[in-house]
Design an enzyme around this catalytic site. Structure first.
Site, mmCIF file in Angstrom:
data_model
loop_
_atom_site.group_PDB
_atom_site.id
_atom_site.type_symbol
_atom_site.label_atom_id
_atom_site.label_comp_id
_atom_site.label_asym_id
_atom_site.label_seq_id
_atom_site.Cartn_x
_atom_site.Cartn_y
_atom_site.Cartn_z
ATOM 1 N N ILE A 1 -3.716 4.129 1.812
ATOM 2 C CA ILE A 1 -4.014 4.359 3.222
ATOM 3 C C ILE A 1 -5.107 5.414 3.395
ATOM 4 O O ILE A 1 -5.787 5.453 4.424
ATOM 5 C CB ILE A 1 -2.737 4.743 4.007
ATOM 6 N N TYR B 1 0.839 -1.205 0.000
ATOM 7 C CA TYR B 1 0.000 0.000 0.000
ATOM 8 C C TYR B 1 0.869 1.248 0.000
ATOM 9 O O TYR B 1 2.066 1.211 0.329
ATOM 10 C CB TYR B 1 -0.945 0.005 1.208
ATOM 11 N N CYS B 2 0.254 2.368 -0.376
ATOM 12 C CA CYS B 2 0.906 3.680 -0.316
ATOM 13 C C CYS B 2 -0.148 4.687 0.122
ATOM 14 O O CYS B 2 -1.067 4.350 0.866
ATOM 15 C CB CYS B 2 1.532 4.046 -1.658
ATOM 16 N N ARG B 3 -0.050 5.906 -0.331
ATOM 17 C CA ARG B 3 -1.018 6.941 0.079
ATOM 18 C C ARG B 3 -2.352 6.747 -0.637
ATOM 19 O O ARG B 3 -3.410 6.709 -0.016
ATOM 20 C CB ARG B 3 -0.467 8.336 -0.206
#
Length: 370
Positions: A133, A105-107
């Site tokens: 996220i 995952y990332c932003r």
């Protein structure tokens, strides 16, 4: 111009356009921005599916944002490797097991899609969190600001063992509401550990007197009336307190926790003064059926062959004080742990160890134990 001629020209133009799109897609794939030639080789998953996935045994959670973003809040137990760094793939290969699902995952989901493509090209099984996220938080899912990498295991009766990689040889272990600290040190190199913000220790284990293992300030910050300090004779004399264990001693510290002191020493000519035989300890903790070997500062001594049935091992790797990578490989083959954490490695390159022990069936995990 006849309709037939116009149709033929259009068809030729369309074929050229499709061909260009294919070339562009493959080019993007080589950069990790899409999957190879239009074939997506990783899975996208929404928050609900992703939350269920990361609860499964053996799934590795990977945060590919910057360290600054990670420290502001991340998923619990996540490993942080910044996908925008040039050495992302090399770092990932050193840290991530190829036989586990990697939950990425990332932003917002864009950088993690790039990372998923890169990982898939290296033979991993990545799953990308759609919306990142941001979507996770919007769904009311929890995040943590714990800045240390964590690994979670289940005990025989289903309780949780949680390891925090603090620094070098300093390990924080949580189990069933209890806090266990091993070789706590407040400052090492450029890193400071904020023990004042952590709970007091129920059990505090110190292997030996060197400053990267034995720190009176850290011990004071973690100590309370309930704290049981376990160490060797030299450290107990220096502190004026502590339960002394010598090599071969065994201690029952709770109904479901035992501690065994095992040899830890140097054998290489010219190095034996650093850790003479019989002075320092390694420890084997048995916690609700899970056996954990914390080797301390040692080389691949023959007594390691007597350390049996180890689930999780911490083996040091930096000469002249502990082991070379080659010695660590030999030690791992003697101990045969299910999971291995190289630690105490300073500037030693341990990135090849996971591949070198793959045939042994050992799950090698590289964490920030520089």
């Amino acid at each position: 111009m006849c309709i037939c001629r116009e149709s033929c020209i259009f068809a030729q133009f369309t074929k050229k356009e499709i061909g260009m799109k294919k070339i562009l897609t493959c080019l993007l794939a080589s950069l990790g921005l899409t999957s190879a030639c239009g074939q997506q080789d990783y899975e996208n998953m929404d928050v609900k599916g992703f939350s269920g996935l990361i609860e499964e045994q053996g799934v590795v959670v990977l945060d590919v944002r910057t360290a600054e973003e990670f420290n502001e809040g991340h998923l619990e137990n996540a490993v942080n490797i910044d996908v925008r760094q040039n050495d992302f793939v090399e770092k990932a290969k050193a840290v991530l097991p190829t036989d586990k699902t990697i939950a990425v995952y990332c932003r917002s989901g864009r950088r993690s899609a790039t990372a998923a493509g890169l990982l898939a090209a290296e033979g991993y099984r990545p799953v990308n969190l759609k919306g990142g996220i941001m979507a996770w938080k919007e769904a009311g899912m929890p995040v943590t600001t714990d800045q240390y990498e964590t690994d979670v295991f289940q005990t025989k009766s289903g309780k949780t063992l949680k390891f925090h990689a603090l620094v070098h040889a300093s390990i924080r272990l949580q189990y069933d509401g209890k806090e266990i600290e091993i070789d706590p040190v407040t400052k090492l190199g450029g890193k400071t550990i904020d023990y004042a913000s952590m709970p007091k220790a129920d059990y505090l284990l110190v292997t030996h007197e060197h400053g990267d293992h034995f720190d009176k300030e850290a011990i004071a910050l973690l100590s309370a009336d309930k704290t049981q300090l376990i160490t060797n004779r030299r450290c107990a004399d220096m502190l004026g307190r502590g339960q002394v264990m010598a090599n071969g001693d065994k201690l029952q510290i709770a109904d479901d926790i035992t501690v065994e002191a095992v040899p830890a020493y140097n054998t290489t000519e010219g190095h034996t003064q650093f850790h003479p035989k019989g002075r320092d300890n390694g420890f084997v903790l048995t916690i609700d059926g899970v056996r954990i070997y914390i080797a301390g500062d040692t080389e691949d001594v023959p007594e390691m062959a007597d350390v049996k049935d180890i689930d999780i091992a911490f083996l040091p790797c930096n000469q002249p004080y502990t082991m070379t990578p080659e010695q660590l490989i030999r030690a791992a083959k003697m101990v045969k742990p299910k999971v291995l954490f190289p630690y105490h490695y300073g500037q030693t390159d341990v990135s090849a160890i996971p591949q070198l022990l793959k045939a042994e069936g050992i799950d090698v995990r590289i964490r920030h134990y520089e």
